[in-house]
Design a protein around this motif. Sequence first.
Motif, PDB file in Angstrom:
ATOM      1  N   ASP A  19       9.971   5.891   6.304  1.00 56.02           N
ATOM      2  CA  ASP A  19      10.127   4.418   6.556  1.00 56.02           C
ATOM      3  C   ASP A  19      11.534   3.905   6.443  1.00 56.02           C
ATOM      4  OD1 ASP A  19       7.731   3.566   7.940  1.00 56.02           O
ATOM      5  OD2 ASP A  19       6.696   3.703   5.805  1.00 56.02           O
ATOM      6  N   PRO A  20      12.505   4.534   7.159  1.00 56.61           N
ATOM      7  CA  PRO A  20      14.067   4.107   6.878  1.00 56.61           C
ATOM      8  C   PRO A  20      14.311   2.703   7.466  1.00 56.61           C
ATOM      9  CG  PRO A  20      13.688   5.607   9.030  1.00 56.61           C
ATOM     10  CD  PRO A  20      12.506   5.594   8.107  1.00 56.61           C
ATOM     11  N   GLN A  21      13.509   2.099   8.302  1.00 57.05           N
ATOM     12  CA  GLN A  21      13.710   0.823   8.523  1.00 57.05           C
ATOM     13  C   GLN A  21      13.293  -0.287   7.821  1.00 57.05           C
ATOM     14  OE1 GLN A  21      10.896   2.652   9.450  1.00 57.05           O
ATOM     15  NE2 GLN A  21       9.056   1.554   9.233  1.00 57.05           N
ATOM     16  N   ASN A  22      12.748   0.033   6.513  1.00 57.75           N
ATOM     17  CA  ASN A  22      12.546  -0.947   5.453  1.00 57.75           C
ATOM     18  C   ASN A  22      13.814  -1.110   4.605  1.00 57.75           C
ATOM     19  OD1 ASN A  22       9.986  -1.233   6.581  1.00 57.75           O
ATOM     20  ND2 ASN A  22       9.095   0.201   5.193  1.00 57.75           N
ATOM     21  N   ASN A  23      14.850  -0.488   4.919  1.00 55.86           N
ATOM     22  CA  ASN A  23      16.185  -0.424   4.025  1.00 55.86           C
ATOM     23  C   ASN A  23      16.980  -1.577   4.247  1.00 55.86           C
ATOM     24  OD1 ASN A  23      15.898   2.030   1.999  1.00 55.86           O
ATOM     25  ND2 ASN A  23      15.154   2.600   4.166  1.00 55.86           N
ATOM     26  N   TYR A  24      16.806  -2.309   5.382  1.00 53.85           N
ATOM     27  CA  TYR A  24      17.780  -3.203   6.004  1.00 53.85           C
ATOM     28  C   TYR A  24      17.096  -4.391   6.656  1.00 53.85           C
ATOM     29  CZ  TYR A  24      17.355   0.555   9.337  1.00 53.85           C
ATOM     30  OH  TYR A  24      16.759   1.553   9.876  1.00 53.85           O
ATOM     31  N   LEU A  25      17.996  -5.258   6.731  1.00 56.40           N
ATOM     32  CA  LEU A  25      17.460  -6.566   7.588  1.00 56.40           C
ATOM     33  C   LEU A  25      17.590  -5.979   9.272  1.00 56.40           C
ATOM     34  CD1 LEU A  25      16.539  -9.607   7.604  1.00 56.40           C
ATOM     35  CD2 LEU A  25      19.067 -10.054   7.942  1.00 56.40           C
ATOM     36  N   LYS A  26      16.538  -6.542  10.024  1.00 61.56           N
ATOM     37  CA  LYS A  26      16.644  -6.106  11.250  1.00 61.56           C
ATOM     38  C   LYS A  26      16.705  -7.220  12.440  1.00 61.56           C
ATOM     39  CE  LYS A  26      13.234  -4.089  10.260  1.00 61.56           C
ATOM     40  NZ  LYS A  26      13.316  -4.114   8.670  1.00 61.56           N
ATOM     41  N   VAL A  27      17.549  -7.075  13.671  1.00 65.35           N
ATOM     42  CA  VAL A  27      17.462  -8.048  14.543  1.00 65.35           C
ATOM     43  C   VAL A  27      17.000  -7.443  15.865  1.00 65.35           C
ATOM     44  CG1 VAL A  27      18.722  -9.645  16.090  1.00 65.35           C
ATOM     45  CG2 VAL A  27      19.231  -9.558  13.595  1.00 65.35           C
ATOM     46  N   GLN A  28      15.937  -7.903  16.564  1.00 67.60           N
ATOM     47  CA  GLN A  28      15.386  -7.106  17.527  1.00 67.60           C
ATOM     48  C   GLN A  28      15.623  -8.121  18.779  1.00 67.60           C
ATOM     49  OE1 GLN A  28      11.453  -6.194  18.054  1.00 67.60           O
ATOM     50  NE2 GLN A  28      11.484  -5.152  19.846  1.00 67.60           N
TER      51      GLN A  28
END
Length: 410
Positions: A17-26
């Motif tokens: 789950d690498p996406q849980n390591n940083y803030l995201k904007v979609q």
Amino acid sequence: MKLGLDNVRRLLTELGDPQNNYLKVQIAGTNGKGSVCVFLRSICLEAGIKAGVYTSPHLISITERINIGGVDIGEEDFARLATRVRETSEKLSANNEIDNTPTFFEQVTAIALLAFAEANVQLAILETGLGGRLDATTAASAEIAAITRIDIDHQEHLGETIEEIAAEKAAIIHPKTHFLAIAEQSSEPNNVILDRCREVGVKPYFTDFVEIRETKTSLCFQTDLTDYEVDRLGLAGRHQIGNAKVAILVAEELVPRFNILRADIILGLKNASHPGRLEHIGNILLDGAHNVGGAKALAAYLSEFELGPITLVFGAMNDKNVAEMLLILAPFAENFVLTQSSNARALSCDELLAQMPSDITPVRISKANTVAEALDRAREITSGDGVVLVAGSLYLVGEARRILIEQSEI
């Protein structure tokens, strides 16, 4: 291909789950997604924020899709991560832990999210590939979302009506969305987006309330917080004003998290660049204009700047409303060169010819089997002060740009 997010979510879980390591904007929408990503990337560079940006499609190299700190991922790093993602995908499929091997786009999305985690980015900016509800980027569950202008496009995947298309894109909004920026919309998609907001309990922020003051020498964006005055936007075309508004609202949401200064936003808007989108290279103008909305934006630009005699090098994919795109662009072209990119979905010259406006005389139309031939033919028939315009497909623009690089014109 199995529609849905189960496969890519399972793949991401297996990858840690690498996406849980940083803030995201979609970012979702029909046109302008990539431009908003580019504006945000430029603002982050000015503010010293280490951001990862994932966009599609690429023009020349697949590595363009993954940008970290303003630099495209290296080929060796891409290959290493691609191997890991592919092997993981195949293992999950062989063990019947997923129904199908993840698609090309699902795997590239996973590569990007993994690359961002490895690079310890602070922020990931994700451009939705197609729609939103079933798009692989949605599996990252971004905390911040934005929706650019919605138009009719990709009907075979997203639905025939603008309401159906809007519903697919609005599905990126979820109960844990912290912030949502919405570009100016017509009433139909706007109502769909608002219904989705009410359904999941998210408060939207509209770019309608960002006021514009324009003079001959500057452009000023006024928000509830402050104003941002630039002498010009880094991205050409009046349609970029709307995209800049979206980027400003998202950037203001990021201010307390990353201490972004007002000057960072101003310089970011001014210094943004986006190859292949209203990009001038000598007397050649490159612009994807890959759907009706894009063709209208290009036509508005051509009307405003009144360029010299134009030779239009045109190619398009088989899922586009080519007849309407040509109807919009034809009044600006003195001559036409029809061609096709090497993409398997590209329409042939004869298929394009069949959709040309009936009032265009055949003597003004040439056909070229390759993009290189099309560029050569366009140069031959364009007068000294004229412009060669390459438009209709980002795949076409990508091939043309690669040729120009090889000819040392960039």
